[in-house]
Write an enzyme that holds these catalytic residues in place. Structure first.
Site, PDB file in Angstrom:
ATOM      1  N   GLU A  13      -4.687  18.491   6.618  1.00  0.00           N
ATOM      2  CA  GLU A  13      -3.689  17.644   6.811  1.00  0.00           C
ATOM      3  C   GLU A  13      -2.434  18.106   5.804  1.00  0.00           C
ATOM      4  O   GLU A  13      -2.650  18.900   4.927  1.00  0.00           O
ATOM      5  CB  GLU A  13      -4.068  16.156   6.439  1.00  0.00           C
ATOM      6  CG  GLU A  13      -4.980  15.489   7.605  1.00  0.00           C
ATOM      7  CD  GLU A  13      -5.358  14.217   7.188  1.00  0.00           C
ATOM      8  OE1 GLU A  13      -5.130  13.503   8.009  1.00  0.00           O
ATOM      9  OE2 GLU A  13      -5.719  13.972   5.971  1.00  0.00           O
ATOM     10  N   ASN A  16       0.324   5.673   0.830  1.00  0.00           N
ATOM     11  CA  ASN A  16      -0.500   6.973   0.449  1.00  0.00           C
ATOM     12  C   ASN A  16       0.519   8.247   0.218  1.00  0.00           C
ATOM     13  O   ASN A  16       1.415   8.039  -0.532  1.00  0.00           O
ATOM     14  CB  ASN A  16      -1.656   7.001   1.479  1.00  0.00           C
ATOM     15  CG  ASN A  16      -1.039   6.929   2.894  1.00  0.00           C
ATOM     16  OD1 ASN A  16      -0.900   5.905   3.348  1.00  0.00           O
ATOM     17  ND2 ASN A  16      -1.404   7.986   3.738  1.00  0.00           N
ATOM     18  N   ASP A  17       0.248   9.127   0.983  1.00  0.00           N
ATOM     19  CA  ASP A  17       0.862  10.509   0.801  1.00  0.00           C
ATOM     20  C   ASP A  17       2.533  10.357   0.282  1.00  0.00           C
ATOM     21  O   ASP A  17       3.140   9.472   0.802  1.00  0.00           O
ATOM     22  CB  ASP A  17       0.917  11.355   2.328  1.00  0.00           C
ATOM     23  CG  ASP A  17      -0.051  11.248   2.828  1.00  0.00           C
ATOM     24  OD1 ASP A  17      -1.164  10.644   2.446  1.00  0.00           O
ATOM     25  OD2 ASP A  17      -0.372  11.888   4.003  1.00  0.00           O
ATOM     26  N   PHE A  36       4.169   8.280  10.527  1.00  0.00           N
ATOM     27  CA  PHE A  36       3.339   9.155   9.486  1.00  0.00           C
ATOM     28  C   PHE A  36       4.012   9.860   8.589  1.00  0.00           C
ATOM     29  O   PHE A  36       5.251  10.027   8.678  1.00  0.00           O
ATOM     30  CB  PHE A  36       2.094   9.537  10.350  1.00  0.00           C
ATOM     31  CG  PHE A  36       1.167   8.627  10.651  1.00  0.00           C
ATOM     32  CD1 PHE A  36       1.025   7.282  10.675  1.00  0.00           C
ATOM     33  CD2 PHE A  36      -0.099   9.468  11.254  1.00  0.00           C
ATOM     34  CE1 PHE A  36      -0.024   6.639  11.080  1.00  0.00           C
ATOM     35  CE2 PHE A  36      -1.140   8.485  11.420  1.00  0.00           C
ATOM     36  CZ  PHE A  36      -1.263   7.089  11.585  1.00  0.00           C
ATOM     37  N   ARG A  64       0.175  16.270  13.318  1.00  0.00           N
ATOM     38  CA  ARG A  64       1.088  15.567  12.309  1.00  0.00           C
ATOM     39  C   ARG A  64       1.655  16.372  10.987  1.00  0.00           C
ATOM     40  O   ARG A  64       1.420  17.555  10.759  1.00  0.00           O
ATOM     41  CB  ARG A  64       0.236  14.551  11.879  1.00  0.00           C
ATOM     42  CG  ARG A  64      -0.995  14.526  11.312  1.00  0.00           C
ATOM     43  CD  ARG A  64      -1.931  13.671  10.972  1.00  0.00           C
ATOM     44  NE  ARG A  64      -3.101  13.508  10.374  1.00  0.00           N
ATOM     45  CZ  ARG A  64      -4.225  13.662  11.398  1.00  0.00           C
ATOM     46  NH1 ARG A  64      -4.264  13.515  12.557  1.00  0.00           N
ATOM     47  NH2 ARG A  64      -5.489  13.930  10.632  1.00  0.00           N
ATOM     48  N   TRP A 117       0.742  -1.328   0.097  1.00  0.00           N
ATOM     49  CA  TRP A 117       0.010  -0.053  -0.020  1.00  0.00           C
ATOM     50  C   TRP A 117       0.737   1.304   0.082  1.00  0.00           C
ATOM     51  O   TRP A 117       1.802   1.492   0.772  1.00  0.00           O
ATOM     52  CB  TRP A 117      -0.746   0.180   1.394  1.00  0.00           C
ATOM     53  CG  TRP A 117      -1.325   1.297   1.605  1.00  0.00           C
ATOM     54  CD1 TRP A 117      -0.625   2.260   2.444  1.00  0.00           C
ATOM     55  CD2 TRP A 117      -2.826   1.807   1.451  1.00  0.00           C
ATOM     56  NE1 TRP A 117      -1.650   3.375   2.472  1.00  0.00           N
ATOM     57  CE2 TRP A 117      -2.746   3.115   2.085  1.00  0.00           C
ATOM     58  CE3 TRP A 117      -3.827   1.339   0.812  1.00  0.00           C
ATOM     59  CZ2 TRP A 117      -4.062   3.804   2.010  1.00  0.00           C
ATOM     60  CZ3 TRP A 117      -5.036   2.038   0.839  1.00  0.00           C
ATOM     61  CH2 TRP A 117      -5.087   3.286   1.390  1.00  0.00           C
ATOM     62  N   TRP A 124      -8.987   9.312   0.397  1.00  0.00           N
ATOM     63  CA  TRP A 124      -9.467   8.482   1.372  1.00  0.00           C
ATOM     64  C   TRP A 124     -10.983   7.593   0.849  1.00  0.00           C
ATOM     65  O   TRP A 124     -11.108   6.466   1.102  1.00  0.00           O
ATOM     66  CB  TRP A 124      -9.327   8.803   2.533  1.00  0.00           C
ATOM     67  CG  TRP A 124      -7.950   8.962   2.991  1.00  0.00           C
ATOM     68  CD1 TRP A 124      -7.452  10.148   3.216  1.00  0.00           C
ATOM     69  CD2 TRP A 124      -7.154   8.041   3.312  1.00  0.00           C
ATOM     70  NE1 TRP A 124      -6.076  10.030   3.576  1.00  0.00           N
ATOM     71  CE2 TRP A 124      -5.751   8.765   3.878  1.00  0.00           C
ATOM     72  CE3 TRP A 124      -7.040   6.515   3.509  1.00  0.00           C
ATOM     73  CZ2 TRP A 124      -4.673   7.902   4.287  1.00  0.00           C
ATOM     74  CZ3 TRP A 124      -5.969   5.882   4.046  1.00  0.00           C
ATOM     75  CH2 TRP A 124      -4.666   6.552   4.228  1.00  0.00           C
TER      76      TRP A 124
END
Ligand code: FRU
Length: 493
Positions: free
Chosen positions: A221, A40-41, A100, A166, A38, A305
């Protein structure tokens, strides 16, 4: 007794073995996918030691989100990527529930400093705590600071959340390090905080740069903060946006550019303009870096998401990055265009000038799912044409459609008929009018990725198109009366 492998060593061995099973044909042409599992960002996007480094939120062991690691790839041309071993694993007390999102900067002594959010597990009855950590290394292997986390919730003024705290974006300027990070304030909601450090390890809170005041979503975010063409740009990815009547923002997760002025002495940011970064269906958490030639380059997660749940798993990987884009600010507006390196992938050219289109028609030499296509719509010279449509990824009744309402200055991107059976958003509408009688569309296709740039980069719209690759037709049509077009197609290698 043989030493047991560390968590990071185990990941590196696992991903190396699993990645061998994925042939290049299972990947995209020039968009980065995770080595395995996987993604993501984008994280830690930077130029270091002769190449661009791009790290990413990574769960190597599954194609769904899980304990976050940092994946890593490098490139010299922003199109061909070389995978590097996993850079960070959640293996210390400061980040045992996840590493993260974050960023990277070169230190004055030539090392690479990664700054990321360490998530600590919840103690009974509490939620997970987020704080900022650093790790320093040579661009491949990184050592986490023993003092992690280096920015903790108790350094924040009253009212800020440590559960939502974060995504630090770090930079080095005039002998000091700075970073912006997001937090959630009890009243103001999404907030971007500025911190400062003499050495990248000892940090102090400086100020609140901007807050959403319960508008423009809730939690913000993945901030980014940089000067560009005389403006200061703050990028944020808000959760829980409300749709606006002018189609600027849609409901759900968005990406917002706040343009304004920044005073480096008082650290005050004065917001002047607000716009969407991308108007599409699959774009989130963009991050930028400065290239050695001065270009500000942005890359984003090509997903949101909302579109990840139950998404079809056609591949042994999930998630991809957008094409890197060159940013500029013109007349108070953020522009973006594909990096110019894309032209090195051109494998020929079909140039059709002054084409008149009425009924739906295909044009000779214009088709494909790996294509750089420019269409110039001569609206001023097509007085009877009310609406122009372009279909791509078309075959057997399936297609994705771009509808340009020339009278009303609106464009619809519609993948309702792409073949997807998923109950997710499939259309977006945006305001975009011809300029001096001309509307320009540039559509970049790479298998199931579609990225549309309008009017020389004034708007961008990114979407995944879940249509079998055999559907490679492209057709054009006009309503009301004929439309005059120039069409230039470059198949991509
Ligand atoms: C954005 C985000 C970040 C966070 C990361 C976790 O997509 O929610 O805020 O750091 O993903 O994977």
């Amino acid at each position: 007794m043989p030493r047991t492998m560390t968590k990071l060593e185990a990941v590196r061995e696992f991903e190396r073995k699993e990645a061998e099973k994925i042939p290049a044909s299972e990947r995209l042409g020039f968009h980065l996918t995770p080595l395995v599992g996987w993604m993501n960002d984008p994280n830690g996007f930077c130029y270091y030691n002769g190449c661009f480094h791009l790290f990413y939120q990574y769960h190597p062991y599954n194609t769904v989100w899980g304990p976050m690691h940092w994946g890593h790839a490098v490139t010299t041309d922003l199109l061909h990527w070389d995978y590097q071993p996993c850079a960070l694993a959640p293996d210390s007390s400061a980040d045992s529930a996840g590493c993260f999102s974050g960023s990277a900067v070169e230190t004055p002594d030539g090392r690479l400093l990664l700054m990321y959010t360490g998530v600590q597990p919840a103690s009974t009855g509490h939620k997970e705590i987020q704080a900022q950590c650093v790790a320093v290394g040579d661009g491949r292997d990184f050592v986490k600071d023993r003092a992690n986390p280096v920015i903790t919730g108790d350094m924040l003024p009253d009212g800020f959340s440590t559960v939502d705290f974060r995504d630090p974006k770090i930079w080095y300027e005039n002998g000091r390090y700075y970073c912006v990070a997001s937090s959630r304030h009890v009243i103001d909601q999404g907030t971007i905080l500025l911190f400062e450090s003499p050495d990248g390890h000892a940090w102090k809170f400086v100020t609140v740069l901007d807050s959403c005041h319960d508008q423009l979503g809730k939690m913000w975010e993945c901030p980014d903060f940089f000067a560009l063409d005389g403006s200061q740009v703050l990028l944020v990815s808000p959760q829980e946006m409300r749709a606006t009547d002018d189609s600027e923002f849609h409901a759900g997760e968005g990406t917002v550019a706040l343009l304004g002025r920044y005073d480096p002495v008082t650290h005050a940011f004065a917001r002047q303009k607000v716009q969407a970064v991308d108007y599409g269906l699959d774009f989130y958490a963009p991050q930028t870096t400065l290239a050695p030639d001065g270009r500000r380059i942005m890359v984003a997660w090509m997903q949101t998401w909302a579109n990840t749940h139950n998404a079809p798993q056609h591949h042994p990987w999930f998630g991809r990055m957008t094409l890197p884009r060159e940013l500029s600010v013109k007349q108070g507006r953020l522009y973006q265009n594909p990096v110019r390196e894309l032209e090195t992938l051109w494998a020929g050219e079909t140039r059709l000038t002054d084409v008149q289109v009425d009924e739906r028609t295909a044009l000779p030499g214009i088709r494909g799912r790996s294509l750089d296509l420019t269409v110039k719509v001569h609206a001023a010279e097509s007085p009877d044409c009310r609406r122009f449509t372009l279909r791509f990824a078309e075959a057997g009744g399936l297609f994705t459609e771009i509808r340009c309402d020339l009278d009303r200055g609106e464009l619809a991107f519609d993948r309702s008929h792409c073949g997807s059976r998923r109950d997710i958003a499939h259309t977006r509408h945006i305001k975009v009018a011809p300029r001096d009688g001309l509307l320009t569309l540039r559509l970049i296709l790479d298998k199931d990725c579609a990225e549309l740039f309008l009017n020389d980069g004034a708007c961008a719209l990114t979407a995944l198109v879940d249509t079998a690759l055999e559907a490679d037709g492209i057709s054009f049509a006009a309503d009301g009366g004929p439309v005059r077009l120039d069409v230039i197609g470059h198949p991509l290698k």
